[in-house]
Enzyme design. Structure first.
Site, PDB file in Angstrom:
ATOM      1  N   GLY A  58       0.835  -1.205   0.000  1.00  0.00           N
ATOM      2  CA  GLY A  58       0.000   0.000   0.000  1.00  0.00           C
ATOM      3  C   GLY A  58       0.862   1.244   0.000  1.00  0.00           C
ATOM      4  O   GLY A  58       2.021   1.201   0.452  1.00  0.00           O
ATOM      5  N   GLN A  72       2.762   9.944   1.499  1.00  0.00           N
ATOM      6  CA  GLN A  72       4.040   9.232   1.410  1.00  0.00           C
ATOM      7  C   GLN A  72       4.856   9.634   0.188  1.00  0.00           C
ATOM      8  O   GLN A  72       6.045   9.320   0.094  1.00  0.00           O
ATOM      9  CB  GLN A  72       3.814   7.713   1.405  1.00  0.00           C
ATOM     10  CG  GLN A  72       3.258   7.200   2.719  1.00  0.00           C
ATOM     11  CD  GLN A  72       3.154   5.701   2.715  1.00  0.00           C
ATOM     12  OE1 GLN A  72       2.155   5.152   2.267  1.00  0.00           O
ATOM     13  NE2 GLN A  72       4.190   5.015   3.171  1.00  0.00           N
ATOM     14  N   CYS A 109       6.011  -0.065   7.279  1.00  0.00           N
ATOM     15  CA  CYS A 109       5.604   1.059   6.437  1.00  0.00           C
ATOM     16  C   CYS A 109       6.797   1.514   5.608  1.00  0.00           C
ATOM     17  O   CYS A 109       7.914   1.622   6.126  1.00  0.00           O
ATOM     18  CB  CYS A 109       5.118   2.194   7.333  1.00  0.00           C
ATOM     19  SG  CYS A 109       4.627   3.672   6.429  1.00  0.00           S
ATOM     20  N   LEU A 110       6.554   1.794   4.327  1.00  0.00           N
ATOM     21  CA  LEU A 110       7.650   2.245   3.452  1.00  0.00           C
ATOM     22  C   LEU A 110       8.238   3.573   3.932  1.00  0.00           C
ATOM     23  O   LEU A 110       9.382   3.898   3.599  1.00  0.00           O
ATOM     24  CB  LEU A 110       7.144   2.381   2.014  1.00  0.00           C
ATOM     25  CG  LEU A 110       6.718   1.068   1.328  1.00  0.00           C
ATOM     26  CD1 LEU A 110       6.087   1.357  -0.031  1.00  0.00           C
ATOM     27  CD2 LEU A 110       7.889   0.105   1.185  1.00  0.00           C
ATOM     28  N   HIS A 151      -4.407   1.044   7.717  1.00  0.00           N
ATOM     29  CA  HIS A 151      -3.068   1.647   7.751  1.00  0.00           C
ATOM     30  C   HIS A 151      -2.972   2.826   6.778  1.00  0.00           C
ATOM     31  O   HIS A 151      -2.519   3.915   7.146  1.00  0.00           O
ATOM     32  CB  HIS A 151      -2.039   0.557   7.413  1.00  0.00           C
ATOM     33  CG  HIS A 151      -0.611   1.031   7.320  1.00  0.00           C
ATOM     34  ND1 HIS A 151       0.391   0.526   8.120  1.00  0.00           N
ATOM     35  CD2 HIS A 151      -0.014   1.951   6.509  1.00  0.00           C
ATOM     36  CE1 HIS A 151       1.542   1.142   7.809  1.00  0.00           C
ATOM     37  NE2 HIS A 151       1.320   1.999   6.826  1.00  0.00           N
ATOM     38  N   GLU A 152      -3.441   2.600   5.551  1.00  0.00           N
ATOM     39  CA  GLU A 152      -3.363   3.664   4.531  1.00  0.00           C
ATOM     40  C   GLU A 152      -4.331   4.802   4.862  1.00  0.00           C
ATOM     41  O   GLU A 152      -3.999   5.979   4.681  1.00  0.00           O
ATOM     42  CB  GLU A 152      -3.654   3.109   3.129  1.00  0.00           C
ATOM     43  CG  GLU A 152      -2.727   1.986   2.655  1.00  0.00           C
ATOM     44  CD  GLU A 152      -1.258   2.275   2.844  1.00  0.00           C
ATOM     45  OE1 GLU A 152      -0.846   3.442   2.737  1.00  0.00           O
ATOM     46  OE2 GLU A 152      -0.505   1.326   3.138  1.00  0.00           O
ATOM     47  N   HIS A 190      -2.839   7.178   7.259  1.00  0.00           N
ATOM     48  CA  HIS A 190      -1.880   8.112   6.639  1.00  0.00           C
ATOM     49  C   HIS A 190      -2.560   9.418   6.222  1.00  0.00           C
ATOM     50  O   HIS A 190      -1.949  10.481   6.261  1.00  0.00           O
ATOM     51  CB  HIS A 190      -1.249   7.493   5.387  1.00  0.00           C
ATOM     52  CG  HIS A 190      -0.012   6.685   5.655  1.00  0.00           C
ATOM     53  ND1 HIS A 190       1.119   7.219   6.227  1.00  0.00           N
ATOM     54  CD2 HIS A 190       0.276   5.381   5.399  1.00  0.00           C
ATOM     55  CE1 HIS A 190       2.057   6.276   6.321  1.00  0.00           C
ATOM     56  NE2 HIS A 190       1.571   5.144   5.832  1.00  0.00           N
TER      57      HIS A 190
HETATM   58 ZN    ZN Z   1       2.488   3.323   5.770  1.00  0.00          ZN
END
Ligand code: ZN
Length: 149
Positions: free
Chosen positions: A46, A51, A88-89, A130-131, A134
């Site tokens: 995701g 991000q 998480c990236l 999670h997304e 963000h």
């Molecule tokens: Zn993330």
């Protein structure tokens, strides 16, 4: 197609609340496609607007059960509970346990402004939460109850 730089923890962008998308044009769809390419290249499941430095309520997701371009998501209802490991990236090198709902019913639009309602379970439900977080400036580390070492 273009890869975008992934913003890392410490950057203020990750802590801001994103704006609702009102214009569904080629620019938005290009952005969603760039996010998709960037997510796949980084081996993520995701990737959300902030991000890549875009404060828009958008994310892309592919947990192995299909690709979703999600615009203006709204969680309608959740049920159950699951506790599993998340990363998480934007927070490289950190993974840990987060409690999430087992089932999430989501209302959202796609890149063309068409409305969808879909029920996600398991990993997809986790990813949606999670997304979605963000988009409100929330990171998984805020909710992590145990870091994995
Ligand atoms: Zn993330």
């Amino acid at each position: 197609m273009a890869y975008r730089n992934i913003v890392k923890k410490g950057d203020d962008t990750l802590r801001k609340k994103c704006r609702v998308v009102e214009v569904f044009d080629d620019k938005l769809r290009d952005l969603l496609n760039d996010m998709t390419d960037t997510m796949y290249k980084a081996n993520g499941v995701g990737l959300a607007g902030p991000q890549i430095g875009m404060l828009k309520r958008i994310f892309v997701m592919d947990c192995g059960e299909g690709l979703y371009h999600v615009v203006n998501p709204e969680i309608i209802v959740t049920s159950g509970e699951q506790r599993d490991v998340e990363g998480c990236l934007s927070v490289p090198g950190t993974t840990g346990y987060v409690v999430r709902p087992q089932v999430v019913k989501l209302k959202y639009q796609d890149g063309y402004g068409v409305s969808h309602t879909k029920t996600f379970r398991g990993l997809e439900a986790r990813c949606v939460c999670h997304e979605g977080d963000h988009l409100d400036g929330v990171l998984f580390i805020d909710k992590m109850d145990e870091e994995l070492r």
